[in-house]
Design a protein around this motif. Structure first.
Motif, PDB file in Angstrom:
ATOM      1  N   LYS A  10       0.833  -1.213   0.000  1.00  0.00           N
ATOM      2  CA  LYS A  10       0.000   0.000   0.000  1.00  0.00           C
ATOM      3  C   LYS A  10       0.864   1.259   0.000  1.00  0.00           C
ATOM      4  O   LYS A  10       0.569   2.222  -0.725  1.00  0.00           O
ATOM      5  CB  LYS A  10      -0.944   0.010   1.200  1.00  0.00           C
ATOM      6  N   ARG A  11       1.907   1.268   0.799  1.00  0.00           N
ATOM      7  CA  ARG A  11       2.809   2.433   0.823  1.00  0.00           C
ATOM      8  C   ARG A  11       3.486   2.614  -0.535  1.00  0.00           C
ATOM      9  O   ARG A  11       3.597   3.723  -1.053  1.00  0.00           O
ATOM     10  CB  ARG A  11       3.855   2.286   1.922  1.00  0.00           C
ATOM     11  N   LYS A  12       3.960   1.524  -1.114  1.00  0.00           N
ATOM     12  CA  LYS A  12       4.628   1.587  -2.415  1.00  0.00           C
ATOM     13  C   LYS A  12       3.660   2.084  -3.492  1.00  0.00           C
ATOM     14  O   LYS A  12       4.039   2.853  -4.377  1.00  0.00           O
ATOM     15  CB  LYS A  12       5.181   0.206  -2.786  1.00  0.00           C
ATOM     16  N   PHE A  13       2.409   1.659  -3.404  1.00  0.00           N
ATOM     17  CA  PHE A  13       1.419   2.017  -4.416  1.00  0.00           C
ATOM     18  C   PHE A  13       1.139   3.519  -4.428  1.00  0.00           C
ATOM     19  O   PHE A  13       0.720   4.059  -5.451  1.00  0.00           O
ATOM     20  CB  PHE A  13       0.115   1.236  -4.206  1.00  0.00           C
ATOM     21  N   MET A  14       1.384   4.188  -3.339  1.00  0.00           N
ATOM     22  CA  MET A  14       1.151   5.634  -3.302  1.00  0.00           C
ATOM     23  C   MET A  14       1.988   6.355  -4.351  1.00  0.00           C
ATOM     24  O   MET A  14       1.646   7.457  -4.775  1.00  0.00           O
ATOM     25  CB  MET A  14       1.416   6.180  -1.904  1.00  0.00           C
ATOM     26  N   GLY A  15       3.052   5.729  -4.827  1.00  0.00           N
ATOM     27  CA  GLY A  15       3.862   6.295  -5.895  1.00  0.00           C
ATOM     28  C   GLY A  15       3.277   6.084  -7.287  1.00  0.00           C
ATOM     29  O   GLY A  15       3.809   6.596  -8.269  1.00  0.00           O
ATOM     30  N   PHE A  16       2.180   5.358  -7.388  1.00  0.00           N
ATOM     31  CA  PHE A  16       1.533   5.092  -8.676  1.00  0.00           C
ATOM     32  C   PHE A  16       0.525   6.202  -8.959  1.00  0.00           C
ATOM     33  O   PHE A  16      -0.678   6.042  -8.762  1.00  0.00           O
ATOM     34  CB  PHE A  16       0.843   3.722  -8.650  1.00  0.00           C
ATOM     35  N   ARG A  17       1.028   7.339  -9.427  1.00  0.00           N
ATOM     36  CA  ARG A  17       0.189   8.518  -9.674  1.00  0.00           C
ATOM     37  C   ARG A  17      -0.965   8.188 -10.611  1.00  0.00           C
ATOM     38  O   ARG A  17      -0.795   7.483 -11.597  1.00  0.00           O
ATOM     39  CB  ARG A  17       1.013   9.627 -10.304  1.00  0.00           C
ATOM     40  N   GLY A  18      -2.136   8.723 -10.284  1.00  0.00           N
ATOM     41  CA  GLY A  18      -3.293   8.564 -11.146  1.00  0.00           C
ATOM     42  C   GLY A  18      -3.882   7.167 -11.144  1.00  0.00           C
ATOM     43  O   GLY A  18      -4.652   6.820 -12.034  1.00  0.00           O
ATOM     44  N   CYS A  19      -3.543   6.365 -10.147  1.00  0.00           N
ATOM     45  CA  CYS A  19      -4.030   4.990 -10.078  1.00  0.00           C
ATOM     46  C   CYS A  19      -4.750   4.758  -8.750  1.00  0.00           C
ATOM     47  O   CYS A  19      -4.461   5.430  -7.759  1.00  0.00           O
ATOM     48  CB  CYS A  19      -2.880   3.999 -10.195  1.00  0.00           C
ATOM     49  N   GLU A  20      -5.674   3.817  -8.769  1.00  0.00           N
ATOM     50  CA  GLU A  20      -6.382   3.454  -7.542  1.00  0.00           C
ATOM     51  C   GLU A  20      -6.357   1.939  -7.379  1.00  0.00           C
ATOM     52  O   GLU A  20      -6.850   1.197  -8.240  1.00  0.00           O
ATOM     53  CB  GLU A  20      -7.824   3.949  -7.570  1.00  0.00           C
TER      54      GLU A  20
END
Length: 142
Positions: A51-61
């Protein structure tokens, strides 16, 4: 007083802009199958790291995130034979693979995804040096 109000307004606007740029994880559906290999605490720790790593996936949910022992074992084996695990000498008890689905907005995220698409069965390979260490994402993708 005007300076304080102006400063607060700038902070609020920057917060809104920043929030819209990070990968969103607040509505993710998490599923954990029974495991003989990892405790629920270990799996939940790996989920938190993703979840923390995914925060770097701009424009994604992030919509779905799950642990399936059979899939994790299969992908871990491949990682240990052909991936970074073959170089790092990771052992099977220190590799976990989670799967996810996520939506990409109309901007295409950071430009590496098809706009307005859904990425399905996206793998997250996490490793640790020892059982007592924290998980870290080593690789992700298909």
């Amino acid at each position: 007083m005007k300076k304080i109000i102006s400063l607060c307004l700038i902070i609020v606007l920057l917060s809104i802009v920043f929030y819209s740029q990070v990968g969103k994880t607040h509505n993710v559906q998490v599923s954990i199958e029974e495991s003989t290999k990892f405790s629920e605490e270990e799996i939940n720790a790996a989920i938190a790291v993703v979840k923390r790593k995914f925060m770097g996936f701009r424009g994604c949910e992030l919509t779905d995130l799950w642990y399936s022992e059979s899939h994790s074992n299969q992908y871990s084996e491949d990682y240990l034979k052909y991936g970074n695990g073959s170089l790092n000498e990771d052992n099977d008890g220190n590799v976990i693979v989670l799967l996810s689905n996520f939506d990409v907005n109309s901007s295409g995220g950071d430009g590496s995804f098809e706009p307005n698409s859904t990425q399905s069965d996206w793998k997250w390979i996490l490793v640790r040096d020892r059982k007592t260490d924290k998980w870290r994402v080593d690789d992700w993708g298909y």
